[in-house]
Write a protein that holds these residues in place. Structure first.
Motif, mmCIF file in Angstrom:
data_model
loop_
_atom_site.group_PDB
_atom_site.id
_atom_site.type_symbol
_atom_site.label_atom_id
_atom_site.label_comp_id
_atom_site.label_asym_id
_atom_site.label_seq_id
_atom_site.Cartn_x
_atom_site.Cartn_y
_atom_site.Cartn_z
ATOM 1 N N GLY A 22 0.822 -1.205 0.000
ATOM 2 C CA GLY A 22 0.000 0.000 0.000
ATOM 3 C C GLY A 22 0.857 1.255 0.000
ATOM 4 O O GLY A 22 0.599 2.204 -0.739
ATOM 5 N N LEU A 26 1.034 4.152 -2.846
ATOM 6 C CA LEU A 26 0.781 5.565 -2.528
ATOM 7 C C LEU A 26 1.898 6.460 -3.025
ATOM 8 O O LEU A 26 1.646 7.513 -3.617
ATOM 9 C CB LEU A 26 0.631 5.744 -1.009
ATOM 10 N N ALA C 70 -12.857 -0.398 -6.738
ATOM 11 C CA ALA C 70 -11.947 0.590 -6.148
ATOM 12 C C ALA C 70 -12.051 0.562 -4.621
ATOM 13 O O ALA C 70 -11.041 0.655 -3.920
ATOM 14 C CB ALA C 70 -12.254 1.987 -6.688
ATOM 15 N N THR C 74 -8.837 -0.357 -2.365
ATOM 16 C CA THR C 74 -8.284 0.601 -1.397
ATOM 17 C C THR C 74 -8.345 0.020 0.010
ATOM 18 O O THR C 74 -7.412 0.190 0.787
ATOM 19 C CB THR C 74 -9.033 1.946 -1.413
ATOM 20 N N ALA C 78 -5.477 -0.098 2.684
ATOM 21 C CA ALA C 78 -5.609 0.974 3.673
ATOM 22 C C ALA C 78 -5.759 0.419 5.087
ATOM 23 O O ALA C 78 -5.204 0.986 6.035
ATOM 24 C CB ALA C 78 -6.794 1.875 3.320
ATOM 25 N N THR C 153 -6.593 2.923 -7.044
ATOM 26 C CA THR C 153 -6.204 2.526 -5.696
ATOM 27 C C THR C 153 -5.312 3.600 -5.081
ATOM 28 O O THR C 153 -5.491 3.984 -3.924
ATOM 29 C CB THR C 153 -5.440 1.185 -5.728
ATOM 30 N N GLN C 154 -4.389 4.102 -5.868
ATOM 31 C CA GLN C 154 -3.532 5.172 -5.344
ATOM 32 C C GLN C 154 -4.322 6.464 -5.170
ATOM 33 O O GLN C 154 -4.312 7.078 -4.110
ATOM 34 C CB GLN C 154 -2.368 5.430 -6.302
ATOM 35 N N GLU C 156 -7.479 7.173 -4.891
ATOM 36 C CA GLU C 156 -8.578 7.230 -3.924
ATOM 37 C C GLU C 156 -8.178 6.766 -2.524
ATOM 38 O O GLU C 156 -8.957 6.915 -1.586
ATOM 39 C CB GLU C 156 -9.762 6.386 -4.413
ATOM 40 N N MET C 157 -6.994 6.183 -2.376
ATOM 41 C CA MET C 157 -6.618 5.627 -1.066
ATOM 42 C C MET C 157 -6.703 6.660 0.064
ATOM 43 O O MET C 157 -7.161 6.314 1.165
ATOM 44 C CB MET C 157 -5.218 5.028 -1.109
ATOM 45 N N MET C 160 -9.943 6.688 1.816
ATOM 46 C CA MET C 160 -10.204 5.546 2.689
ATOM 47 C C MET C 160 -9.343 5.644 3.940
ATOM 48 O O MET C 160 -9.810 5.423 5.064
ATOM 49 C CB MET C 160 -9.865 4.262 1.910
ATOM 50 N N VAL C 209 -14.780 6.730 -1.407
ATOM 51 C CA VAL C 209 -14.042 6.116 -2.508
ATOM 52 C C VAL C 209 -15.010 5.707 -3.620
ATOM 53 O O VAL C 209 -14.764 5.954 -4.800
ATOM 54 C CB VAL C 209 -13.246 4.888 -2.019
#
Lengths: 272, 339, 276
Positions: A22, A26, C70, C74, C78, C153-154, C156-157, C160, C209
C-alpha cells in the motif's frame, strides 16, 4: 500486540506485507512526478536524461510565470475559503447526525452526500444556468459556494467517523457542570473529533485546489484557476512546470506537517 | 467580501501582478476574450495584449477550450461571460446554430485586405489556420505515406486513436474514411476497420493524453496539427509531421463577437489587431508557431504551405454538413470502441 | 443541546445545499424532461434515450462495478496501513501520514502523466517485469481495467485511509494492551477491539471512494481510455460535444441516483455499526 504466537506472526506478516505494498502504491507515482520535475529535458520525460533545478526557477520567475502565480493565488484563496466554509457547515451537521438516532438523520446523511456523486460537469453547467437565471454572473463567492458543495461531503464523512464514538455521557456531564453548548463544544467535543475535522478540512482544501469541472463554469476571466491553466500547459506542450508545481505542493505540505508537529510538541512540553 | 480585503488577501501571493479584480478598470476600456488554454493563452497575452494596451484597451483572458466556450456562453443565456470567442469550425457552426454571435461587419477591420478573400464574413473572421496530418516518431517507425497506412499492422500497435470530439480528430477520421473508400455520407468502411483494429490499437482516448503517451513511447503515431508537432519538437520530443498522400487537411480558427457584448468596439479592435501583420508575424515564430492567415506573413518551416493564399490546395470540409451527423458518429465510435 | 434540538445543527448545511446544490439540480432535472435547455416544451425523449439503450445501461453497471472494485482495492491496502500506523512509533506514524496525503498533493493533471510512465508499454512496471525475466513482451496495462483500478487505488486511497486513521485514533492503547495481556490473540484483539472502532471509518471511506471513483472522469478517460465504457464520459460528451443537454442531464441524474443508492446502503450499514 506484544507476544506473538505462530498464527499471530503469520497475520502480522500479512498485515505488514499489505501495508508495505500500500505504501509503495501511494508513493510510487508521486516519486515519478517529483523525479520528473527535476528533468533536464524540455518536456515531461521519464526517466529524465539529466537533472536540473531550472523548472523550479522558471516556476518562481515573476515574469515568465506571472499568470501561474495569479492563478495559484486565486486557487489557494478559493481553496482556503472553501475549506473553512465546508468544514464549519459539515462539522455542525455531522454532530447533529451522529447524535440523533432518528430516521431523518439517515436520510439526511445520504442526501448530504449527493453533491459528491453528481458528475462535476453536470453540476457546473446546472449551477451556471441557475445563477445566470438569477442574474448572478460568475464570481468569487459563487465559485467558493460551488466548491464548498462538493467539499462538504468529505468533511461530513470524516467528522462523522470521528464523532461516531463520542460518548454522550461526556457531553451530558459537561452540561451538568454548567458549561454552555459552545464551551462544551470547544473544550470537550472539538478536541475529541479534531482528527476528523482536520482530515475533513484537508480533503475539502485539496478537492477545491484540484477542481476542474466546477471552476470551468463558475470561474471568470477575473478568477483564473490553477488546474485549468495547468491542463493547457500539459496538453499542448508537456510543460515541466506542472510537475514542479506538484513538487512545490508536496514540499509545502511536508513543512506544514513538521511545523504542526513542532507546535503540538512544544505546547505539550509547555503545559506538561 | 469588499474589494479591498480581497486584494489585501491576495496581495502576498501575487506580488503586485496586474490584478484583474477591479483596480485596472479606471482608465480606458476593459474587455474579456476567451482563449485556448496553453500555447494560445501564452501567445495572446504576450503578443496581442500589449498592442491593445497602446490603444487604451485592457484585455482579460479567459482560458477555455472551444466546446467549453460554447457550453458556457449557452448556459449564461444572453449574459456572455466574455466578449470574443475563438473557435474551430465544429464549435463555430454550433455557435451559429445557437445564435451566440453578434452580426460581424468585416468592413470594420482595417486589416481586412491582408486576409485571403472570404475569410471574414457576417459571423466573424479567421485569425489562424490549422494544418492537420499524421504525426509520427521518426526514431521508431517509418514515415507513413497516407491515412490508410495507419491501419497496417506495423502502425496499428503504435497508434493513438482519438474520436470525433475534436475538430482535428473529426476531419482526420473523415480523411481515413475516404482513404478506405468511404465518404462523409458513408462512414461504414471506417467503422468496419476501427472494429477490426480495436484490440491491437495502442491507445484510444482523450486528445489531452496523447502528447504524454507519445513522449513516453506508448504510442508512436497519432493525428494532429502542425502546431502541436512543432511545439513538441521544440521541446525535444522525437516527432515529425507527415503530409498524407491525399493531402493535408486545413481549417481556419475564427474569432467571433459574443451576442450581448458591451464592448463591441473594443472587440473589433482586438480582432483587427490579431490579424495585423506585426502580430501575425510574431505569432508565426518560435515559441508560438501559429499558422498565419495574413497574406504578408510567411508560415514557419514545418507548415507545408508558403502562404495562406495556398489554402485552396488543401483538403477542406463542409462543417454545415458534418455537424448534424457528428452526434451519430460519436455514438457509433463509442460503441465500436467499447466492443 | 438536547437530543431533540440537535437537528438544528444540520440546518446551515441543509440551507446552503438547498440554494447552491438542490436548486441547480432541480433545473437539471427539469432540463432532462425538456426538449432543450430553454425549457420551452416537455418530452420524455432524453429519458427514453438514456434508459432505453443497452449501451447506457452497460455504462451504469460498469461504472458501479468500477466503484466497488476501487473500494475493495483501497480497503485491502488501507486497513493494514492504518493498523501499522496505530502500532507504530511517532516517526513511522508521520511517514505513513505523509504518504496518506501525498496522492492528493499531485494535481490530477500530472498524475495522469505519472500513470502513463508507470503503466505504459515502455513503462516502469513493464521494464521491471522484463528486466526480471518474468515476461518477454510488454503486458498491456495502460488502458485496461486492471491498470485503471491500480491507478484508482492510489488516487482514492487517501479517502479511505484518512477516515480510518481518524477513527482508529480514538482507540485507547491501554485497551489493546489489556486485550493482549488477557491472552487474546492478535486476531481476536483486531476483531473484538479494533474492528468495531474502525468500522465507522471504513464505511465513511468506502462511501467516499465509491463516489469518487465512479465519477473520476479524467482518470477513467486517460488511464482507462476509450475502450472502457463509463457513464461520466457519456455525460461529458453529450453536454460538451453534442450539446444534447437534456440527455446529458438524464444521464447525470441516472449516475447520481445509482451511486446514491449504494451510498445510502453504506450509510445504513454505518448507522447499524454505530448503534450496535
Amino acid at each position: 500486540m506484544h507476544r506473538f504466537t505462530g498464527s499471530d506472526r503469520a497475520l502480522a506478516l500479512l498485515i505488514l506485507a499489505l501495508a508495505g505494498c500500500g505504501f509503495l502504491i501511494l508513493v510510487g507515482p508521486v516519486i515519478v512526478v517529483l523525479v520528473t520535475s527535476f528533468t533536464s529535458s524540455r518536456a515531461l520525460q521519464f526517466p529524465p536524461p539529466g537533472f536540473t533545478l531550472q523548472w523550479y526557477r522558471e516556476l518562481f520567475d515573476p515574469a515568465r510565470s506571472a499568470q501561474i502565480h495569479i492563478a495559484a493565488g486565486n486557487s489557494l484563496m478559493v481553496a482556503v475559503l472553501t475549506a473553512v466554509v465546508a468544514t464549519s457547515l459539515a462539522t455542525a451537521a455531522a454532530l447533529a447526525i451522529t447524535r440523533s438516532r432518528a430516521g431523518w438523520a439517515r436520510v439526511a446523511e445520504g442526501g448530504f452526500m449527493a453533491p459528491l456523486v453528481l458528475p462535476g460537469i453536470a453540476f457546473g453547467l446546472a449551477s451556471l444556468m441557475f445563477f445566470s437565471w438569477l442574474r448572478q454572473p460568475p464570481s468569487l463567492a459563487l465559485l467558493v459556494a460551488g466548491h464548498a458543495m462538493i467539499a462538504a461531503p468529505f468533511a461530513l464523512r470524516t467528522v462523522g467517523a470521528s464523532a461516531a464514538g463520542l460518548d454522550p455521557a461526556l457531553l451530558e456531564s459537561s452540561a451538568a457542570l454548567g458549561a454552555g453548548p459552545w464551551r462544551t463544544f470547544r473544550r470537550v467535543t472539538l478536541p475529541l473529533i479534531l482528527p476528523g475535522v482536520a482530515a475533513g478540512a484537508f480533503l475539502a482544501f485539496v478537492s477545491s485546489l484540484d477542481n476542474v469541472p466546477v471552476s470551468l463554469f463558475l470561474a471568470s476571466a477575473q478568477t483564473d484557476m490553477l488546474p485549468i491553466r495547468m491542463w493547457g500547459m500539459m496538453e499542448t506542450a508537456l510543460d515541466v512546470r506542472v510537475a514542479a508545481a506538484s513538487g512545490v505542493l508536496v514540499a509545502v505540505a511536508f513543512v506544514l506537517l513538521l511545523a504542526m508537529d513542532r507546535a503540538v510538541g512544544l505546547a505539550r512540553r509547555m503545559s506538561g | 467580501m469588499t474589494e479591498f480585503r480581497r486584494r489585501h488577501l491576495l496581495g502576498a501571493a501575487m506580488a503586485g501582478a496586474a490584478l484583474p479584480f477591479g483596480g485596472a478598470r479606471a482608465q480606458g476600456t476593459t474587455m474579456t476574450a476567451a482563449v485556448y488554454p496553453g500555447g494560445w493563452d501564452e501567445a495572446l497575452r504576450d503578443v496581442l495584449a500589449p498592442r491593445l494596451r497602446e490603444q487604451g484597451i485592457t484585455v482579460a483572458f479567459e482560458p477555455l477550450f472551444a466546446v467549453d466556450q460554447i457550453a458556457k456562453a449557452r448556459a449564461a443565456r444572453g449574459n456572455p461571460p466574455f466578449d470574443v470567442f475563438v473557435l474551430d469550425p465544429g464549435p463555430r457552426v454550433s455557435g451559429i446554430d445557437f445564435g451566440l454571435f453578434e452580426t460581424f461587419d468585416p468592413a470594420k477591420l482595417s486589416n481586412l485586405g491582408q486576409l485571403p478573400p472570404g475569410q471574414a464574413d457576417a459571423q466573424g473572421a479567421a485569425v489562424a489556420a490549422q494544418v492537420v496530418g499524421i504525426a509520427y516518431n521518426p526514431t521508431k517507425v517509418p514515415k507513413p505515406k497516407g491515412w490508410a497506412d495507419l491501419f497496417k499492422p506495423e502502425y496499428v500497435s503504435k497508434l493513438g486513436l482519438t474520436g470525433f470530439g475534436t475538430t482535428f480528430g473529426t476531419i482526420s477520421l473523415i480523411e481515413m474514411a475516404k482513404a478506405l473508400g468511404g465518404s462523409v455520407e458513408n462512414m461504414d468502411p471506417l467503422f468496419a476497420e476501427l472494429r477490426r483494429i480495436r484490440p491491437s490499437v495502442a491507445a484510444v482516448g482523450q486528445p489531452a493524453a496523447m502528447p504524454g503517451m507519445f513522449q513516453q513511447g506508448q504510442i508512436d503515431v497519432m493525428y494532429t496539427n502542425t502546431y502541436t508537432v512543432t511545439l513538441l519538437r521544440s521541446r525535444g520530443v522525437n516527432i515529425d509531421f507527415a503530409v498524407p498522400e491525399t493531402g493535408a487537411a486545413a481549417f481556419m480558427t475564427t474569432m467571433h463577437i459574443a451576442k450581448g457584448s458591451r464592448n463591441i468596439d473594443a472587440a473589433y479592435k482586438y480582432i483587427d489587431a490579431m490579424i495585423s501583420t506585426p502580430v501575425q508575424a510574431a505569432l508565426s515564430q518560435a515559441p508560438y508557431f501559429f499558422v498565419p492567415v495574413n497574406k504578408d506573413v510567411t508560415p514557419g518551416a514545418d507548415v507545408p504551405m508558403r502562404s495562406i493564399s495556398e489554402i485552396g490546395n488543401f483538403v477542406t470540409h463542409d462543417w454545415a454538413k458534418i455537424n448534424p451527423v457528428r452526434p451519430q458518429w460519436i455514438q457509433r465510435f463509442n460503441r465500436e470502441m467499447a466492443g | 443541546m438536547t437530543e431533540n434540538g440537535v437537528w438544528r445543527l444540520a440546518l446551515p448545511l441543509a440551507l446552503a445545499q438547498m440554494l447552491f446544490f438542490v436548486a441547480p439540480l432541480l433545473l437539471l432535472a427539469a432540463t432532462s424532461f425538456a426538449t432543450d435547455e430553454n425549457l420551452r416544451a416537455w418530452s420524455l425523449r432524453a429519458w427514453r434515450d438514456a434508459l432505453g439503450d443497452d449501451f447506457n445501461i452497460a455504462s451504469v453497471i460498469n461504472t458501479l462495478r468500477l466503484g466497488a472494485l476501487a473500494v475493495l482495492a483501497t480497503a485491502v491496502f488501507a486497513v493494514p496501513l492504518a493498523l501499522v500506523h496505530m502500532a507504530a512509533g511517532p516517526t513511522l506514524r508521520r511517514v505513513i501520514l505523509i504518504a496518506a496525503v501525498l496522492p492528493l498533493l499531485t494535481s490530477v493533471v500530472v498524475r495522469t502523466f505519472a500513470w502513463i510512465v508507470i503503466l505504459g508499454r515502455e513503462g516502469v512496471i513493464n521494464a521491471t517485469l522484463q528486466g526480471l525475466g518474468i515476461t518477454s513482451a510488454p503486458v498491456p496495462l495502460l488502458q485496461t481495467e486492471h491498470g485503471l483500478i491500480l491507478a484508482l487505488t492510489q488516487i482514492e486511497m487517501p479517502l479511505m485511509l484518512l477516515p480510518l486513521l481518524a477513527a482508529l485514533a480514538r482507540i485507547d492503547p491501554a485497551l489493546l494492551d489489556a486485550s493482549a495481556s488477557l491472552g487474546g490473540s492478535l486476531f481476536r484483539t483486531l476483531r473484538k477491539v479494533v474492528l468495531p472502532m474502525a468500522l465507522p471509518g471504513l464505511i465513511a471511506g468506502a462511501t467516499l471512494v465509491f463516489a469518487s471513483a465512479a465519477t473520476a472522469f479524467i482518470s477513467q478517460g486517460v488511464i482507462g481510455g476509450g475502450r472502457l465504457n463509463y457513464l461520466p464520459a457519456q455525460v461529458w460528451q453529450q453536454a460538451m460535444v453534442v450539446f444534447d443537454w437534456p440527455l446529458a442531464a438524464a444521464l447525470a441524474i441516472t449516475l447520481m441516483g445509482s451511486v446514491l443508492v449504494v451510498a445510502a446502503a453504506l450509510s445504513l450499514l454505518g448507522a447499524k455499526a454505530r448503534h450496535a
